[in-house]
Design a protein around this motif. Structure first.
Motif, PDB file in Angstrom:
ATOM      1  N   GLY A 116       2.824  -0.532 -22.716  1.00 45.97           N
ATOM      2  CA  GLY A 116       4.239  -0.861 -22.602  1.00 45.97           C
ATOM      3  C   GLY A 116       4.762  -0.800 -21.184  1.00 45.97           C
ATOM      4  N   ARG A 117       3.968  -0.235 -20.246  1.00 47.45           N
ATOM      5  CA  ARG A 117       4.390  -0.200 -18.845  1.00 47.45           C
ATOM      6  C   ARG A 117       4.350  -1.610 -18.281  1.00 47.45           C
ATOM      7  NH1 ARG A 117       4.385   3.876 -14.765  1.00 47.45           N
ATOM      8  NH2 ARG A 117       5.726   3.060 -13.119  1.00 47.45           N
ATOM      9  N   ALA A 118       5.418  -2.026 -17.632  1.00 48.43           N
ATOM     10  CA  ALA A 118       5.509  -3.392 -17.110  1.00 48.43           C
ATOM     11  C   ALA A 118       4.455  -3.625 -16.040  1.00 48.43           C
ATOM     12  CB  ALA A 118       6.892  -3.641 -16.540  1.00 48.43           C
ATOM     13  N   PRO A 119       3.810  -4.795 -16.048  1.00 45.71           N
ATOM     14  CA  PRO A 119       2.869  -5.127 -14.967  1.00 45.71           C
ATOM     15  C   PRO A 119       3.624  -5.489 -13.694  1.00 45.71           C
ATOM     16  CG  PRO A 119       3.060  -6.969 -16.485  1.00 45.71           C
ATOM     17  CD  PRO A 119       3.869  -5.854 -17.075  1.00 45.71           C
ATOM     18  N   GLY A 120       2.954  -5.295 -12.561  1.00 48.41           N
ATOM     19  CA  GLY A 120       3.558  -5.650 -11.280  1.00 48.41           C
ATOM     20  C   GLY A 120       4.491  -4.594 -10.727  1.00 48.41           C
ATOM     21  N   ILE A 177       4.797  -1.097  -8.491  1.00 56.07           N
ATOM     22  CA  ILE A 177       4.071  -0.278  -7.522  1.00 56.07           C
ATOM     23  C   ILE A 177       4.085   1.175  -7.975  1.00 56.07           C
ATOM     24  CG2 ILE A 177       4.001   0.556  -5.141  1.00 56.07           C
ATOM     25  CD1 ILE A 177       5.141  -2.103  -4.243  1.00 56.07           C
ATOM     26  N   LEU A 178       2.893   1.757  -8.120  1.00 56.10           N
ATOM     27  CA  LEU A 178       2.762   3.159  -8.510  1.00 56.10           C
ATOM     28  C   LEU A 178       2.786   4.073  -7.294  1.00 56.10           C
ATOM     29  CD1 LEU A 178      -0.058   2.776 -11.203  1.00 56.10           C
ATOM     30  CD2 LEU A 178       2.403   3.078 -11.605  1.00 56.10           C
ATOM     31  N   ARG A 179       2.169   3.641  -6.221  1.00 54.14           N
ATOM     32  CA  ARG A 179       2.212   4.400  -4.966  1.00 54.14           C
ATOM     33  C   ARG A 179       1.867   3.456  -3.816  1.00 54.14           C
ATOM     34  NH1 ARG A 179      -1.827   6.526  -8.174  1.00 54.14           N
ATOM     35  NH2 ARG A 179      -3.985   6.188  -7.476  1.00 54.14           N
ATOM     36  N   ARG A 222       0.325  -1.844   4.614  1.00 56.94           N
ATOM     37  CA  ARG A 222       0.403  -0.764   3.630  1.00 56.94           C
ATOM     38  C   ARG A 222      -0.556  -1.050   2.490  1.00 56.94           C
ATOM     39  NH1 ARG A 222       5.183  -1.991  -0.423  1.00 56.94           N
ATOM     40  NH2 ARG A 222       5.571  -4.194   0.019  1.00 56.94           N
ATOM     41  N   GLN A 223      -1.215  -0.018   2.051  1.00 57.29           N
ATOM     42  CA  GLN A 223      -2.026  -0.081   0.849  1.00 57.29           C
ATOM     43  C   GLN A 223      -1.143   0.265  -0.338  1.00 57.29           C
ATOM     44  OE1 GLN A 223      -4.826   2.861   2.159  1.00 57.29           O
ATOM     45  NE2 GLN A 223      -6.452   1.346   2.548  1.00 57.29           N
ATOM     46  N   ILE A 224      -1.380  -0.414  -1.476  1.00 61.13           N
ATOM     47  CA  ILE A 224      -0.588  -0.126  -2.661  1.00 61.13           C
ATOM     48  C   ILE A 224      -1.493  -0.011  -3.885  1.00 61.13           C
ATOM     49  CG2 ILE A 224       1.421  -1.359  -1.715  1.00 61.13           C
ATOM     50  CD1 ILE A 224       0.928  -3.532  -3.813  1.00 61.13           C
ATOM     51  N   VAL A 225      -1.016   0.741  -4.848  1.00 58.20           N
ATOM     52  CA  VAL A 225      -1.615   0.790  -6.181  1.00 58.20           C
ATOM     53  C   VAL A 225      -0.528   0.346  -7.144  1.00 58.20           C
ATOM     54  CG1 VAL A 225      -2.632   2.267  -7.964  1.00 58.20           C
ATOM     55  CG2 VAL A 225      -3.209   2.633  -5.547  1.00 58.20           C
ATOM     56  N   TYR A 226      -0.841  -0.589  -8.021  1.00 57.27           N
ATOM     57  CA  TYR A 226       0.178  -1.210  -8.862  1.00 57.27           C
ATOM     58  C   TYR A 226      -0.360  -1.416 -10.277  1.00 57.27           C
ATOM     59  CZ  TYR A 226      -2.473  -5.494  -7.813  1.00 57.27           C
ATOM     60  OH  TYR A 226      -3.470  -6.437  -7.674  1.00 57.27           O
ATOM     61  N   THR A 227       0.543  -1.714 -11.186  1.00 58.80           N
ATOM     62  CA  THR A 227       0.146  -1.954 -12.572  1.00 58.80           C
ATOM     63  C   THR A 227      -0.213  -3.419 -12.786  1.00 58.80           C
ATOM     64  OG1 THR A 227       2.456  -2.333 -13.210  1.00 58.80           O
ATOM     65  CG2 THR A 227       1.613  -0.092 -13.449  1.00 58.80           C
ATOM     66  N   ALA A 254       1.630 -10.171  -6.538  1.00 65.20           N
ATOM     67  CA  ALA A 254       2.778 -10.968  -6.103  1.00 65.20           C
ATOM     68  C   ALA A 254       4.070 -10.427  -6.695  1.00 65.20           C
ATOM     69  CB  ALA A 254       2.576 -12.431  -6.492  1.00 65.20           C
ATOM     70  N   ARG A 255       4.042 -10.081  -7.979  1.00 66.61           N
ATOM     71  CA  ARG A 255       5.226  -9.484  -8.597  1.00 66.61           C
ATOM     72  C   ARG A 255       5.647  -8.209  -7.859  1.00 66.61           C
ATOM     73  NH1 ARG A 255       3.344 -10.015 -14.934  1.00 66.61           N
ATOM     74  NH2 ARG A 255       5.006 -11.446 -15.633  1.00 66.61           N
ATOM     75  N   ALA A 256       4.667  -7.394  -7.515  1.00 60.63           N
ATOM     76  CA  ALA A 256       4.966  -6.092  -6.917  1.00 60.63           C
ATOM     77  C   ALA A 256       5.645  -6.212  -5.566  1.00 60.63           C
ATOM     78  CB  ALA A 256       3.674  -5.285  -6.788  1.00 60.63           C
ATOM     79  N   ILE A 257       5.312  -7.251  -4.791  1.00 60.30           N
ATOM     80  CA  ILE A 257       5.832  -7.326  -3.426  1.00 60.30           C
ATOM     81  C   ILE A 257       6.839  -8.438  -3.214  1.00 60.30           C
ATOM     82  CG2 ILE A 257       3.725  -6.303  -2.520  1.00 60.30           C
ATOM     83  CD1 ILE A 257       2.910  -9.064  -1.525  1.00 60.30           C
TER      84      ILE A 257
END
Length: 372
Positions: free
Chosen positions: A17-21, A23-25, A41-46, A150-153
């Motif tokens: 149920g967690r939305a994709p895209g 950023i977790l950290r 920046r490095q990112i971790v995302y769903t 792409a969604r995340a940024i």
């Protein structure tokens, strides 16, 4: 990795149920190569695996320096899909870029010089410790990792702000991922303002590629394909074809980079399986048939290109994709070069940038499906 890096790249469970895209950290990093990076920046995302399960993925975002071609505050974003780096271990692009050893750095530098933000996904199963092996050749998994980065940024950060325009570019395995992202975009991430996609030497049919390279100089990639697709389709009983030696080999190979895989696993697949032609197994026939492109119809311009002397990816497969897209009335273009696999990757850049520049001049994408 240092202690901080180990913590950052630790695998993270993502609840249903967690939305994709999302950023977790994120953390700022220093990048000196490729040239032209202003900030990174490095990112971790769903994101979502091709099988539908929510997972975490990693990537890196490179901002162009002050001397880049475009100083616009509405930064244009290119998601660069890297070539095959390996199944695990220290070969994730987001980490190699920071180390200054990323093999695709020249392509990234060229895009940065255009003034574009460049974001590179590691892909599902690569980068995060314990998440592997990488879902090599699994089209939906690769596409989702691209679209969710792409969604995340690119999502608006303030009320009334438009999403950043984005394009996708890749070659080889990265070309397969880029084409799959174009196909998955309308149904999976229609809100993205995707303007254009460029895909070179596209692996359209792993079921045709694997037997063609099995036992040859690229046999290690055939074994990697079996492992990557096996991970992506782990919900199916697909490991029944492995011998005892094969089970042990999969465990070891799942942690290796591309160069080591090619050097140490250059055997026919029958070396690791109970039968000499494992791709003819009924379950594997189903898996490979499920991975043939095209699967869906892109609604943005797509540019395809390849070298006529490509000894790895059959040029006929990318030409067939061009014909199929044309029949579907996709706005698709084609370039070919008297060059090898690696040579065409360099020669095609000028045409790629022309297509992406034109895409960025188009009006914002509405996210609607084409008429049928």
């Amino acid at each position: 990795m240092t202690g901080d890096a180990e913590d950052f790249f630790a695998n993270t469970s993502v609840t249903s149920g967690r939305a994709p895209g999302v950023i977790l950290r994120s953390r700022d990093v220093t990048v000196t190569h490729p040239a032209g990076v202003g900030a990174a920046r490095q990112i971790v995302y769903t994101t979502t695996a091709g099988s539908g399960f929510p997972v975490a993925a990693s990537g890196i975002v490179l901002e162009p320096g002050v001397n880049s071609a475009n100083g616009s505050s509405q930064r244009r974003v290119v998601i660069f899909c890297p070539t095959f780096h390996g199944l695990g271990g220290a070969c994730a692009p987001s980490q190699l870029v920071v180390e200054g050893t990323e093999p695709d750095a020249p392509s990234m530098a060229a895009a940065l010089a255009m003034g574009w933000t460049v974001a590179i996904p590691d892909g599902i199963g690569l980068g995060l410790t314990g998440a592997g092996p990488h879902h090599f050749l699994a089209a939906a998994s690769g596409a989702h990792a691209v679209l969710d980065l792409a969604r995340a940024i690119c999502a608006p950060t303030r009320a009334g702000e438009l999403p950043k325009p984005v394009a996708v570019w890749g070659y080889g395995d990265g070309g397969r991922v880029a084409a799959a992202a174009a196909e998955q975009h309308p149904g999976y991430a229609p809100e993205l303002d995707l303007r254009a996609v460029a895909a070179g030497a596209v692996i359209t049919d792993p079921g045709a590629l694997i037997p063609s390279i099995d036992g040859g100089p690229f046999a290690g990639m055939a074994f990697a394909a079996m492992i990557g697709l096996g991970r992506a389709y782990a919900h199916l009983p697909i490991d029944h074809i492995l011998s005892d030696d094969g089970v042990r080999a999969v465990t070891t190979a799942s942690t290796l980079d591309a160069g080591t895989l090619l050097a140490e696993y250059g055997y026919p697949l029958g070396r690791w399986c109970e039968r000499p032609d494992p791709w003819r197994d009924p379950i594997w026939r189903h898996v490979l048939a499920s991975e043939v492109l095209p699967q869906k119809t892109p609604i943005v311009p797509v540019h395809l290109y390849q070298g006529l002397l490509d000894a790895l990816v059959p040029v006929a497969s990318t030409r067939a994709l061009f014909a199929d897209y044309s029949a579907r009335q996709v706005e698709v273009t084609w370039s070919q070069f008297d060059a090898t696999h690696l040579g065409a990757a360099d020669l095609g850049t000028a045409d790629v940038f022309a297509v992406l520049r034109e895409g960025f001049t188009r009006p914002p994408h509405s996210g609607t499906l084409p008429a049928t």
